[in-house]
Design an enzyme around this catalytic site. Structure first.
Site, PDB file in Angstrom:
ATOM      1  N   LYS A 170     -21.380 -76.507  48.609  1.00 51.36           N
ATOM      2  CA  LYS A 170     -21.502 -75.591  49.749  1.00 51.36           C
ATOM      3  C   LYS A 170     -20.069 -75.273  50.161  1.00 51.36           C
ATOM      4  O   LYS A 170     -19.346 -76.148  50.635  1.00 51.36           O
ATOM      5  CB  LYS A 170     -22.289 -76.309  50.821  1.00 51.36           C
ATOM      6  CG  LYS A 170     -22.624 -75.667  52.162  1.00 51.36           C
ATOM      7  CD  LYS A 170     -21.798 -74.553  52.651  1.00 51.36           C
ATOM      8  CE  LYS A 170     -21.690 -74.504  54.134  1.00 51.36           C
ATOM      9  NZ  LYS A 170     -20.308 -74.479  54.600  1.00 51.36           N
ATOM     10  N   GLY A 192     -21.055 -82.790  62.339  1.00 51.53           N
ATOM     11  CA  GLY A 192     -21.670 -82.103  61.195  1.00 51.53           C
ATOM     12  C   GLY A 192     -22.325 -83.097  60.259  1.00 51.53           C
ATOM     13  O   GLY A 192     -23.450 -82.897  59.795  1.00 51.53           O
ATOM     14  N   GLU A 244     -18.372 -88.952  54.602  1.00 50.94           N
ATOM     15  CA  GLU A 244     -17.045 -89.497  54.951  1.00 50.94           C
ATOM     16  C   GLU A 244     -16.597 -88.746  56.183  1.00 50.94           C
ATOM     17  O   GLU A 244     -16.322 -87.543  56.114  1.00 50.94           O
ATOM     18  CB  GLU A 244     -16.061 -89.285  53.805  1.00 50.94           C
ATOM     19  CG  GLU A 244     -16.355 -90.144  52.599  1.00 50.94           C
ATOM     20  CD  GLU A 244     -16.244 -91.628  52.897  1.00 50.94           C
ATOM     21  OE1 GLU A 244     -15.522 -92.008  53.830  1.00 50.94           O
ATOM     22  OE2 GLU A 244     -16.905 -92.409  52.193  1.00 50.94           O
ATOM     23  N   CYS A 290      -7.985 -87.559  58.128  1.00 51.77           N
ATOM     24  CA  CYS A 290      -9.005 -88.520  58.562  1.00 51.77           C
ATOM     25  C   CYS A 290      -8.385 -89.904  58.717  1.00 51.77           C
ATOM     26  O   CYS A 290      -8.929 -90.755  59.406  1.00 51.77           O
ATOM     27  CB  CYS A 290     -10.148 -88.551  57.570  1.00 51.77           C
ATOM     28  SG  CYS A 290      -9.580 -88.754  55.878  1.00 51.77           S
TER      29      CYS A 290
HETATM   30  P1  NAP Z   1     -16.949 -79.932  59.536  1.00 55.23           P
HETATM   31  O1  NAP Z   1     -16.768 -78.915  60.579  1.00 55.23           O
HETATM   32  O2  NAP Z   1     -17.956 -80.999  59.775  1.00 55.23           O
HETATM   33  O3  NAP Z   1     -17.314 -79.112  58.206  1.00 55.23           O
HETATM   34  C1  NAP Z   1     -17.594 -79.733  56.947  1.00 55.23           C
HETATM   35  C2  NAP Z   1     -18.690 -78.949  56.229  1.00 55.23           C
HETATM   36  O4  NAP Z   1     -19.954 -79.206  56.839  1.00 55.23           O
HETATM   37  C3  NAP Z   1     -18.537 -77.428  56.269  1.00 55.23           C
HETATM   38  O5  NAP Z   1     -19.031 -76.903  55.038  1.00 55.23           O
HETATM   39  C4  NAP Z   1     -19.425 -77.018  57.411  1.00 55.23           C
HETATM   40  O6  NAP Z   1     -19.919 -75.706  57.316  1.00 55.23           O
HETATM   41  C5  NAP Z   1     -20.577 -77.991  57.247  1.00 55.23           C
HETATM   42  N1  NAP Z   1     -21.275 -78.278  58.506  1.00 55.23           N
HETATM   43  C6  NAP Z   1     -20.733 -78.836  59.628  1.00 55.23           C
HETATM   44  N2  NAP Z   1     -21.690 -78.994  60.556  1.00 55.23           N
HETATM   45  C7  NAP Z   1     -22.853 -78.542  60.010  1.00 55.23           C
HETATM   46  C8  NAP Z   1     -24.198 -78.438  60.482  1.00 55.23           C
HETATM   47  N3  NAP Z   1     -24.522 -78.845  61.713  1.00 55.23           N
HETATM   48  N4  NAP Z   1     -25.131 -77.911  59.664  1.00 55.23           N
HETATM   49  C9  NAP Z   1     -24.798 -77.483  58.418  1.00 55.23           C
HETATM   50  N5  NAP Z   1     -23.538 -77.549  57.916  1.00 55.23           N
HETATM   51  C10 NAP Z   1     -22.587 -78.079  58.702  1.00 55.23           C
HETATM   52  O7  NAP Z   1     -15.591 -80.687  59.214  1.00 55.23           O
HETATM   53  P2  NAP Z   1     -14.117 -80.068  59.034  1.00 55.23           P
HETATM   54  O8  NAP Z   1     -13.636 -79.485  60.306  1.00 55.23           O
HETATM   55  O9  NAP Z   1     -14.104 -79.215  57.830  1.00 55.23           O
HETATM   56  O10 NAP Z   1     -13.222 -81.321  58.686  1.00 55.23           O
HETATM   57  C11 NAP Z   1     -12.492 -82.056  59.640  1.00 55.23           C
HETATM   58  C12 NAP Z   1     -13.129 -83.426  59.823  1.00 55.23           C
HETATM   59  O11 NAP Z   1     -13.278 -84.051  58.548  1.00 55.23           O
HETATM   60  C13 NAP Z   1     -12.323 -84.392  60.668  1.00 55.23           C
HETATM   61  O12 NAP Z   1     -13.184 -85.052  61.546  1.00 55.23           O
HETATM   62  C14 NAP Z   1     -11.767 -85.373  59.644  1.00 55.23           C
HETATM   63  O13 NAP Z   1     -11.467 -86.648  60.161  1.00 55.23           O
HETATM   64  C15 NAP Z   1     -12.855 -85.401  58.642  1.00 55.23           C
HETATM   65  N6  NAP Z   1     -12.389 -85.803  57.327  1.00 55.23           N
HETATM   66  C16 NAP Z   1     -12.841 -86.970  56.804  1.00 55.23           C
HETATM   67  C17 NAP Z   1     -12.378 -87.389  55.573  1.00 55.23           C
HETATM   68  C18 NAP Z   1     -12.849 -88.685  54.984  1.00 55.23           C
HETATM   69  O14 NAP Z   1     -12.617 -88.891  53.812  1.00 55.23           O
HETATM   70  N7  NAP Z   1     -13.491 -89.543  55.726  1.00 55.23           N
HETATM   71  C19 NAP Z   1     -11.459 -86.606  54.856  1.00 55.23           C
HETATM   72  C20 NAP Z   1     -11.040 -85.411  55.417  1.00 55.23           C
HETATM   73  C21 NAP Z   1     -11.517 -85.020  56.651  1.00 55.23           C
HETATM   74  P3  NAP Z   1     -19.071 -74.407  57.764  1.00 55.23           P
HETATM   75  O15 NAP Z   1     -18.336 -73.976  56.553  1.00 55.23           O
HETATM   76  O16 NAP Z   1     -20.125 -73.455  58.188  1.00 55.23           O
HETATM   77  O17 NAP Z   1     -18.165 -74.820  58.887  1.00 55.23           O
END
Ligand code: NAP
Length: 507
Positions: A185, A246, A266, A303
């Site tokens: 996705k 998300g 993650e 992260c």
């Molecule tokens: P995000 O907003 O959660 O988006 C990630 C993906 O999920 C996107 O494709 C988004 O779609 C989709 N998504 C989010 N909420 C959704 C929902 N309610 N329903 C359907 N799809 C949904 O995260 P981000 O802003 O890209 O990334 C930043 C976060 O990632 C930070 O919190 C960071 O700490 C974390 N992170 C964690 C790691 C790890 O390895 N643990 C690594 C890197 C980052 P859209 O394209 O429509 O937005």
């Protein structure tokens, strides 16, 4: 247009075909030109999932050598498009070119690491209990076990790693290595980067003769596309990197399915850092300066960003805080990955501004898509009473929690939620306290470091990038390193199955 740029066509890649959408969304790059991309729909997801299931009957039974060659071909094709990937990636994310280039190396390195990992075959975890026909009172059957691929996998990348945790990132590499077709996705923060990396995979599929349905990219644009993907009955697991909100929403959907499936989310983390007293005394200023560097690297959008430092009260701890403050004062505004992330950072900072028990050490104004570093201070009592202080603020914001002695440090350690990492800054004189803390920290985090900073995750056999909830939704797994392949495998036991009928990998 030069060799270093390209014009995205904005289509989905569905089982070897570039497919336009009925509706489009416009990208919101940090700089440069915006383009239109097809909005993903449940219909497109259905096509991709059916093609992935068809492909599984071929791809899931390829040899390890064939899959290794495919992974290496993807790495080669990504490298062949290096300048264009950097061009669109910097435009979409606002990350500097050197970062995109480094991340590209990490991405191709991961693909090649998985190629060599599956060639070795250890990941199959082969076990054999030979038959004991004469055993009393009952004979034992012949039992053989290996790990088998699970079927089509859905992958969601994060905005902050447009390459290494995205279209051909760690989840995709691990699933393809295991023998699982992948549907990505696309992240709406970097649809053009997703498209060109998907093109690299598309060409690698053609060159290595893999089935077309082994990989699809469905662009985003609307939330229902991701929801349809995790709910599709042919999807057998989800690899997700992104926010807690998300991830939790999609995890819940996976659990509510008629056939629940594993969701490997993650998520975020505040990565607490404990500065032990002897270390604070010996090199407090150095630790404070190093912390500020780690906190502001990539505008704090990691992260593994160490968002909380637990520091002793008194002059030695003061030295850590004042060195961090001085270093942060020298860091100007940095552009954030998306307008939404900049807005969330502003709101996260306001959460701290509104609390009596939290004091600003270095407070800045935020403007538009830029973020400047902020540093706050509180004490252990206030921290333990206010759950919200432990929530991730994605960006360059640090919180110092001052403690009055070792017992308070231990209580605080017990109070933390699940984390990706925790760090001990310690000297020889801190060994007793470190021994008290370690058993607690083991229960809190996937990786524990001494005398370093957690930003920068080595891709290796022993790496664990995961942790108890809310750091991840599955604390038995890692999303980085070769062990991450286990998420997309399932142990199968073959009882008395004759040689010649058994899977080739069992030998
Ligand atoms: P995000 O907003 O959660 O988006 C990630 C993906 O999920 C996107 O494709 C988004 O779609 C989709 N998504 C989010 N909420 C959704 C929902 N309610 N329903 C359907 N799809 C949904 O995260 P981000 O802003 O890209 O990334 C930043 C976060 O990632 C930070 O919190 C960071 O700490 C974390 N992170 C964690 C790691 C790890 O390895 N643990 C690594 C890197 C980052 P859209 O394209 O429509 O937005």
């Amino acid at each position: 247009m030069s060799d270093e740029t390209f014009t995205p066509h904005g289509k989905h890649l569905i089982a070897g075909e570039w497919v336009a959408g009925d509706a489009t969304f416009r990208s919101e790059p940090a700089s440069g030109e915006a383009f239109d991309y097809a909005v993903g729909t449940p219909d497109v997801i259905d096509r991709a999932a059916k093609a992935a299931e068809d492909a599984f009957w071929t791809y899931g039974y390829t040899t390890r050598e064939e899959r290794a060659a495919f992974l290496e071909a993807i790495a080669d094709e990504i490298e062949a498009r290096g300048p264009q990937i950097t061009w669109i990636g910097t435009s979409e994310s606002g990350l500097p070119a050197a970062r995109l280039e480094g991340e590209r190396g990490r991405t191709t390195g991961q693909l090649r690491l998985f190629a060599s990992h599956i060639r070795k075959g250890d990941y199959l975890d082969r076990r054999h209990d030979e038959a004991l026909p004469d055993r009393q009172p009952l004979p034992r059957p012949d039992l053989r076990m290996i790990q088998r691929p699970i079927g089509p996998v859905a992958v969601f990348g994060a905005s902050n790693f447009p390459l290494a945790f995205s279209t051909a990132g760690g989840d995709t590499a691990a699933a393809l290595a295991a023998g699982c077709p992948v549907i990505v996705k696309g992240h709406s923060a970097h649809p053009g980067t997703g498209e060109i990396v998907a093109e690299a995979i598309h060409v690698a599929i053609q060159k290595t003769g893999m089935p077309k349905g082994v990989f699809s990219l469905v662009q985003g644009g609307k939330r229902d596309v991701g929801q349809a993907l995790v709910q599709h009955p042919l999807i057998k697991a989800v690899g997700f990197t992104g926010s807690l909100a998300g991830g939790r929403a999609l995890f819940d959907l996976c659990a509510q399915r008629p056939e629940p499936i594993p969701f490997f989310g993650e998520l975020g983390s505040v990565n607490p850092m404990f500065v032990l007293p002897a270390a604070a005394k010996a090199r407090g200023a150095e630790i404070g300066k190093g912390w500020a560097g780690s906190l502001t690297m990539g505008a704090g959008q990691f992260c593994t960003n160490p968002g909380i430092a637990v520091i002793p009260k008194g002059a030695e701890g003061d030295a850590v805080v004042s060195a961090a403050k001085a270093a942060l004062e020298g860091v100007g505004p940095q552009v954030m990955l998306t307008d939404g992330i900049a807005d969330a950072y502003r709101k996260g900072k306001e959460r701290f501004d509104g609390r009596n028990a939290v004091h600003p050490v270095h407070a800045t104004e935020q403007e538009g898509r830029n973020a400047s570093p902020n540093l706050y201070e509180t004490d252990a009592d206030a921290y333990l009473q206010d759950h919200a202080l432990g929530e991730e603020v994605f960006g360059p914001l640090g919180l110092v929690v001052r403690v009055s002695g070792p017992d308070e440090m231990v209580s605080l350690a017990k109070g933390f939620e699940g984390q990706l990492t925790t760090t001990l800054h310690m000297d020889a004189g801190d060994a007793d306290l470190a021994r008290r803390l370690l058993p607690i920290l083991e229960r809190k985090a996937g990786r524990i470091l001494a005398n370093g900073f957690p930003t920068g995750v080595e891709v290796a056999d022993a790496m664990v990038h995961g942790g108890p909830y809310p750091a991840s939704t599955n604390f038995g797994a890692t999303s980085v390193g070769t062990l991450s392949i286990r998420r997309f495998l399932r142990p199968v036991c073959y009882q008395n199955i004759p040689e010649g009928v058994l899977p080739d990998d069992i030998a």
